[in-house]
Design a protein around this motif. Structure first.
Motif, short mmCIF file in Angstrom:
data_model
loop_
_atom_site.label_atom_id
_atom_site.label_comp_id
_atom_site.label_asym_id
_atom_site.label_seq_id
_atom_site.Cartn_x
_atom_site.Cartn_y
_atom_site.Cartn_z
N VAL A 141 4.13 14.49 -33.17
CA VAL A 141 3.49 14.51 -31.85
C VAL A 141 1.98 14.31 -32.02
CG1 VAL A 141 2.93 15.94 -29.83
CG2 VAL A 141 5.24 15.97 -30.80
N THR A 142 1.42 13.37 -31.29
CA THR A 142 -0.01 13.07 -31.38
C THR A 142 -0.77 13.68 -30.22
OG1 THR A 142 0.12 11.03 -30.11
CG2 THR A 142 0.57 10.87 -32.49
N LEU A 143 -2.07 13.71 -30.37
CA LEU A 143 -2.93 14.20 -29.29
C LEU A 143 -2.75 13.34 -28.05
CD1 LEU A 143 -5.07 16.40 -28.75
CD2 LEU A 143 -6.81 14.69 -29.33
N ASP A 144 -2.61 12.04 -28.26
CA ASP A 144 -2.42 11.14 -27.12
C ASP A 144 -1.08 11.40 -26.43
OD1 ASP A 144 -3.31 8.74 -25.58
OD2 ASP A 144 -1.47 7.90 -26.41
N ASP A 145 -0.03 11.73 -27.20
CA ASP A 145 1.26 12.06 -26.61
C ASP A 145 1.13 13.23 -25.64
OD1 ASP A 145 2.58 10.10 -28.09
OD2 ASP A 145 3.10 11.50 -29.71
N VAL A 146 0.47 14.28 -26.09
CA VAL A 146 0.34 15.49 -25.27
C VAL A 146 -0.55 15.24 -24.07
CG1 VAL A 146 -0.40 17.90 -25.23
CG2 VAL A 146 0.73 16.98 -27.26
N ASN A 147 -1.66 14.58 -24.28
CA ASN A 147 -2.60 14.37 -23.18
C ASN A 147 -2.06 13.40 -22.13
OD1 ASN A 147 -4.35 16.18 -24.31
ND2 ASN A 147 -5.64 14.62 -25.29
N THR A 148 -1.29 12.41 -22.57
CA THR A 148 -0.66 11.50 -21.61
C THR A 148 0.36 12.25 -20.76
OG1 THR A 148 -0.98 9.60 -23.07
CG2 THR A 148 0.70 9.40 -21.35
N LEU A 149 1.14 13.10 -21.40
CA LEU A 149 2.12 13.90 -20.67
C LEU A 149 1.42 14.86 -19.71
CD1 LEU A 149 5.03 14.84 -20.16
CD2 LEU A 149 4.74 16.43 -22.09
#
Length: 458
Positions: free
Chosen positions: A428-436
């Motif tokens: 899980v990337t920072l972008d994955d979490v922030n996009t969600l």
């Protein structure tokens, strides 16, 4: 990515009995699913009836947890039978053609074991935990009660009274009631929005015939998964299960296992709203949240990390802001519930009625800030660590391992190896979490409240 030596899901290492008929296999089919260094050897057998048996052999243990899982829950009921799955869960312990209620409980307790059951919105589980040497007894008793209960009319009336008391007790627990109120605010009249127990209006008139029909139509072999974990031998478990079910309604013609519950069509949810249950309580209970993702959504690992950061522990944003820094609530946390075709994300807080407005304002501000700005690298690392740690630590007893086997088979259609799951969390990337977060936390929020707010707008 699997560890060296582990078997990818769906790969047959050892298979026997592969002769098939149009309706399913005419012989039991067994395969080894994994030989995980973090656990034991996992094997799966499909009986000719379509019933599945999964085991995890852990020789270092001296106990075994044995569970029978049925892919039937409260969402499978029609309006007039709301609460039937839970009613049935009670009744199956009341007696079979071989045993009375006292013999069912005393036979397991006499060897120091324990039995219990629970009903959810999508499945029901009956389980026992015993010493390894008493596993044959547990298998015989549990298979008997699930497959061949008699549902005597007198027992139906006795358990009706017990369930009505359980419903009344639930109504006296506003901290539990608010979660049901929130589900109803999101799902409305859809079965996912109903109480698992049913209500007094549905349980009181429910007849034995309705429950019996529900039992025989829903408790069929292709819908059942048997799981066991501990010091056991897979072949022996399969042999004992087949022996216990021989001649019962679950000893049926060849069939294929039922697929896991489909995710389509998506469940319709209601427009965001505020629902208040007025009660003269000392504390107000609130849940603020929205529809989220289903359990097969690839973003579920990112959601787990996001949930940890927002309200998953004492270091979470909401706990620190609302409890630690301001002392506005004793209990505050976020959570995610996932179903085959829908899901929920919510934030719960219990506080003094006079502090509700401030708690809600702080919660909404934090959710909006996270949606707009995301989380930090440090929070990402902490959220991942919490996810991995809670999962692995949760596997340190046979009951949790048994549940993992059954849920993997029943809900996901495969058993993800431990280290593959950990790898998925790590990926899980920072972008994955922030996009969600930008998507989920910006959605219109429903609010459920239980407390003394007869003449007040929230």
């Amino acid at each position: 990515m699997a560890r060296p030596g582990a078997t990818p899901p769906g790969t047959d290492r050892h298979a026997v009995g592969t002769i098939r008929s149009a309706g399913g296999s005419t012989r039991a089919v067994t395969r080894t699913l994994s030989e995980d260094p973090l656990g034991g050897t996992v094997r799966r057998t499909v009986l000719p009836s379509g019933l599945r048996v999964l085991t995890e052999a852990i020789p270092a243990m001296r106990s075994v947890s044995f569970g029978i899982w049925v892919a039937v829950g409260s969402r499978d009921e029609t309006g007039p039978t709301a609460g039937a799955a839970h009613f049935l869960e009670h009744l199956l312990f009341k007696g079979t053609h071989k045993r009375g209620a006292l013999e069912i409980s005393s036979s397991i307790e006499a060897v120091g074991g324990e039995t219990n059951a629970f009903t959810t919105k999508e499945y029901t589980c009956y389980y026992a935990r015993v010493l390894d040497e008493d596993l044959p007894l547990a298998i015989d008793v549990m298979c008997d009660l699930v497959a061949d209960s008699v549902l005597e009319p007198a027992d139906v009336e006795t358990e009706r009274g017990v369930i009505l008391e359980e419903i009344a007790m639930h109504d006296d627990e506003p901290g539990d009631e608010v979660h049901d109120l929130f589900a109803r605010a999101v799902y409305g009249d859809h079965p996912l929005g109903r109480l698992i127990s049913g209500t007094s209006d549905t349980v009181t008139p429910m007849t034995r015939r309705q429950i019996q029909t529900f039992y025989r139509r829903r408790y069929v072999a292709p819908q059942i998964v048997i799981a066991a974990a501990g010091n056991l031998d897979h072949a022996a478990v399969v042999r004992l299960v087949r022996q216990a079910l021989r001649g019962t309604p679950l000893d049926t013609e060849p069939a294929s296992p039922a697929p896991h519950r489909p995710a389509a069509p998506a469940v319709r949810t209601r427009a965001a709203s505020t629902v208040v249950q007025v009660k003269e309580t000392e504390q107000a209970h609130v849940v603020l949240g929205c529809p989220a993702i289903d359990r097969l959504d690839e973003r579920r690992f990112a959601l787990g990390v996001l949930n940890n950061v927002l309200g998953g522990g004492m270091s979470s944003r909401l706990f620190q802001e609302i409890r630690e820094q301001r002392g506005l609530a004793y209990s505050v946390y976020s959570y995610a519930s996932q179903y085959a075709d829908s899901g929920l994300f919510g934030v719960y807080a219990g506080c003094a009625p006079g502090r509700v407005d401030e708690v809600l304002e702080l919660t909404r501000t934090e959710l909006a800030r996270t949606a707009e700005q995301g989380i930090t690298e440090a929070e990402l690392a902490r959220g991942k660590g919490m996810s991995k740690g809670s999962f692995v630590l949760g596997l340190e007893d046979t009951g949790s391992r048994m549940s993992r086997l059954a849920k993997g088979e029943l809900l996901y259609g495969n058993l993800m190896p431990v280290n593959e799951l950990l790898d998925r969390v790590d990926s899980v990337t920072l972008d994955d979490v922030n996009t969600l977060a930008a998507d989920l936390l910006a959605r219109p929020m429903s609010l459920a409240v239980v407390g003394p707010f007869a003449n007040r707008t929230l």
